[in-house]
Design an enzyme around this catalytic site. Structure first.
Site, PDB file in Angstrom:
ATOM      1  N   SER A  83      33.007  66.243  73.923  1.00 39.15           N
ATOM      2  CA  SER A  83      32.515  65.850  72.608  1.00 39.15           C
ATOM      3  C   SER A  83      32.293  64.339  72.632  1.00 39.15           C
ATOM      4  O   SER A  83      32.766  63.658  73.564  1.00 39.15           O
ATOM      5  CB  SER A  83      33.605  66.187  71.581  1.00 39.15           C
TER       6      SER A  83
ATOM      7  N   TYR B 274      42.819  65.988  68.232  1.00 36.45           N
ATOM      8  CA  TYR B 274      41.573  66.549  68.770  1.00 36.45           C
ATOM      9  C   TYR B 274      40.987  65.627  69.837  1.00 36.45           C
ATOM     10  O   TYR B 274      40.630  66.058  70.940  1.00 36.45           O
ATOM     11  CB  TYR B 274      40.581  66.763  67.625  1.00 36.45           C
TER      12      TYR B 274
HETATM   13  N1  LIG Z   1      30.383  71.413  66.002  1.00 33.52           N
HETATM   14  C1  LIG Z   1      30.546  70.176  66.426  1.00 33.52           C
HETATM   15  O1  LIG Z   1      30.200  69.224  65.697  1.00 33.52           O
HETATM   16  C2  LIG Z   1      31.107  69.903  67.807  1.00 33.52           C
HETATM   17  C3  LIG Z   1      30.941  68.622  68.347  1.00 33.52           C
HETATM   18  C4  LIG Z   1      31.435  68.332  69.600  1.00 33.52           C
HETATM   19  C5  LIG Z   1      32.093  69.311  70.324  1.00 33.52           C
HETATM   20  N2  LIG Z   1      32.262  70.557  69.801  1.00 33.52           N
HETATM   21  C6  LIG Z   1      32.992  71.536  70.607  1.00 33.52           C
HETATM   22  O2  LIG Z   1      32.182  72.674  70.795  1.00 33.52           O
HETATM   23  C7  LIG Z   1      32.995  73.821  70.988  1.00 33.52           C
HETATM   24  C8  LIG Z   1      32.484  74.958  70.116  1.00 33.52           C
HETATM   25  O3  LIG Z   1      32.604  74.600  68.759  1.00 33.52           O
HETATM   26  P1  LIG Z   1      31.564  75.039  67.632  1.00 33.52           P
HETATM   27  O4  LIG Z   1      31.026  73.806  67.031  1.00 33.52           O
HETATM   28  O5  LIG Z   1      30.630  76.062  68.118  1.00 33.52           O
HETATM   29  O6  LIG Z   1      32.583  75.638  66.543  1.00 33.52           O
HETATM   30  P2  LIG Z   1      32.807  77.134  65.993  1.00 33.52           P
HETATM   31  O7  LIG Z   1      31.536  77.662  65.428  1.00 33.52           O
HETATM   32  O8  LIG Z   1      33.994  77.021  65.101  1.00 33.52           O
HETATM   33  O9  LIG Z   1      33.163  77.966  67.314  1.00 33.52           O
HETATM   34  C9  LIG Z   1      34.402  77.842  67.938  1.00 33.52           C
HETATM   35  C10 LIG Z   1      34.629  79.078  68.775  1.00 33.52           C
HETATM   36  O10 LIG Z   1      35.876  78.947  69.467  1.00 33.52           O
HETATM   37  C11 LIG Z   1      36.584  80.147  69.267  1.00 33.52           C
HETATM   38  N3  LIG Z   1      38.026  80.023  69.464  1.00 33.52           N
HETATM   39  C12 LIG Z   1      38.928  79.270  68.792  1.00 33.52           C
HETATM   40  N4  LIG Z   1      40.165  79.485  69.284  1.00 33.52           N
HETATM   41  C13 LIG Z   1      40.037  80.395  70.287  1.00 33.52           C
HETATM   42  C14 LIG Z   1      40.933  81.030  71.179  1.00 33.52           C
HETATM   43  N5  LIG Z   1      42.257  80.802  71.124  1.00 33.52           N
HETATM   44  N6  LIG Z   1      40.443  81.895  72.114  1.00 33.52           N
HETATM   45  C15 LIG Z   1      39.113  82.155  72.175  1.00 33.52           C
HETATM   46  N7  LIG Z   1      38.219  81.606  71.324  1.00 33.52           N
HETATM   47  C16 LIG Z   1      38.683  80.742  70.405  1.00 33.52           C
HETATM   48  C17 LIG Z   1      36.230  80.589  67.858  1.00 33.52           C
HETATM   49  O11 LIG Z   1      36.607  81.946  67.663  1.00 33.52           O
HETATM   50  P3  LIG Z   1      36.944  82.558  66.203  1.00 33.52           P
HETATM   51  O12 LIG Z   1      35.620  82.915  65.591  1.00 33.52           O
HETATM   52  O13 LIG Z   1      37.784  83.742  66.508  1.00 33.52           O
HETATM   53  O14 LIG Z   1      37.676  81.496  65.441  1.00 33.52           O
HETATM   54  C18 LIG Z   1      34.729  80.354  67.915  1.00 33.52           C
HETATM   55  O15 LIG Z   1      34.098  81.398  68.603  1.00 33.52           O
HETATM   56  C19 LIG Z   1      34.428  73.377  70.725  1.00 33.52           C
HETATM   57  O16 LIG Z   1      35.099  73.148  71.942  1.00 33.52           O
HETATM   58  C20 LIG Z   1      34.257  72.066  69.979  1.00 33.52           C
HETATM   59  O17 LIG Z   1      35.363  71.196  70.164  1.00 33.52           O
HETATM   60  C21 LIG Z   1      31.785  70.875  68.557  1.00 33.52           C
END
Ligand SMILES: NC(=O)c1ccc[n+]([C@@H]2O[C@H](COP(=O)([O-])OP(=O)(O)OC[C@H]3O[C@@H](n4cnc5c(N)ncnc54)[C@H](OP(=O)(O)O)[C@@H]3O)[C@@H](O)[C@H]2O)c1
Length: 278
Positions: free
Chosen positions: A140, A153
């Site tokens: 990130s 985080y």
């Molecule tokens: N969105 C942003 O602005 C952003 C920016 C930088 C980096 N990221 C990174 O991108 C990645 C994906 O995030 P996203 O933005 O797509 O958010 P998201 O829509 O909330 O997706 C997160 C995913 O991780 C899953 N998850 C959480 N805990 C888990 C576990 N114990 N085992 C398996 N799956 C699990 C969630 O499953 P559930 O549906 O079951 O909760 C969901 O499928 C993360 O690593 C995040 O740190 C996001």
């Protein structure tokens, strides 16, 4: 053994994981869209039915040893190989450090760091025997610079950066490439799924006013968020490029902050992030 490339994506129920699984499958990868709660497979199943994509949904909770082992064993026995692992599952814990309980911090590390390590260790023997593979780790902007209210985080993402940099050396002799994906603000379920520490929700917290400012600034910044498809495209490029880099930024916002971190002096950068976030 099948010649078609095989990809595993963790956290495919929504956001970046969902879009990456779909895009990899659209580009010919047999894709294992893993999720901790397979009942959340409705969006992915709908796309699979509509487009006839080579996607299989498998239960995988990154925090659970046996779930990870069962999922990876199943994939290897069915597909016979693993070419790409996208370590995507993750969430953010918010709150000033003093307001975070050790339990909350450990849960954050259990998913974002130890979960990523658990799945990586499970696929490595197969990739090593193949003498090929790609491991894409979701870092990130929070893996490049810190900000207030994000210490837990941010520190998991800094750890993902250091871990990835180190294993890149260990795995290069086996033909395995390690890649960091560094998104900025992305429109997903991430903000909804954010866990605000219990003590940080107490108006009596000495950090209450600061947290309110941080949350308001984050909502403002999120208005310019990119779509998850942008990150999925970066992931596809990094997975299939013959000579991938170690790091890929994803989003105009993070590109400008990363340039600031590189080019500004520390105080100037500190003041910029302070102004942006509070
Ligand atoms: N969105 C942003 O602005 C952003 C920016 C930088 C980096 N990221 C990174 O991108 C990645 C994906 O995030 P996203 O933005 O797509 O958010 P998201 O829509 O909330 O997706 C997160 C995913 O991780 C899953 N998850 C959480 N805990 C888990 C576990 N114990 N085992 C398996 N799956 C699990 C969630 O499953 P559930 O549906 O079951 O909760 C969901 O499928 C993360 O690593 C995040 O740190 C996001």
């Amino acid at each position: 053994m099948n010649d078609q490339k095989v990809a595993i994506v963790t956290g495919s129920s929504s956001g970046i994981g969902l879009e990456s699984a779909l895009l990899l499958a659209r580009n010919g990868y047999i894709t294992y869209a893993t999720m901790r709660a397979p009942e959340k497979d409705t969006p992915i199943k709908a796309a699979v039915q509509k487009e006839g994509l080579p996607i299989r949904v498998v239960q995988l909770d990154v925090t659970d040893d046996s779930s990870v082992k069962n999922a990876v064993d199943h994939i290897i026995s069915e597909a016979g190989r693993i070419d790409v692992l996208v370590n995507n599952a993750g969430y953010a814990l918010g709150g000033a450090l003093e307001d975070l309980s050790m339990e909350e911090i450990k849960s954050q590390y259990e998913t974002n760091l130890f979960g990523l390590i658990r799945v990586t260790q499970a696929v490595l023997p197969t990739m090593r025997k193949q003498r090929s593979g790609r491991i894409l780790n979701l870092s990130s902007g929070a893996g490049i610079f810190g900000y207030p209210g994000g210490s837990a985080y941010v520190s998991t993402k800094f750890a993902v950066e250091g871990l990835s940099e180190s294993i890149a050396y260990e795995l290069e002799p086996f033909g395995i490439k390690v890649i960091l994906i560094e998104p900025g603000f992305i429109r997903t379920n991430f903000a909804n799924a954010m866990v605000v520490a219990k003590k940080a929700q107490d108006p009596a917290s000495p950090y209450s006013e600061l947290m309110q400012k941080i949350m308001a600034s984050a909502s403002e910044l999120a208005k310019n968020a990119s779509d998850a498809e942008l990150v999925a495209n970066v992931i596809l490029d990094a997975a299939s490029n013959p000579n991938p880099r170690l790091r890929y930024l994803a989003g105009k916002d993070v590109e400008s902050w990363a340039a600031g971190k590189k080019n500004m002096d520390e105080l100037e950068f500190f003041n910029m992030i302070k102004k942006l976030t509070t």
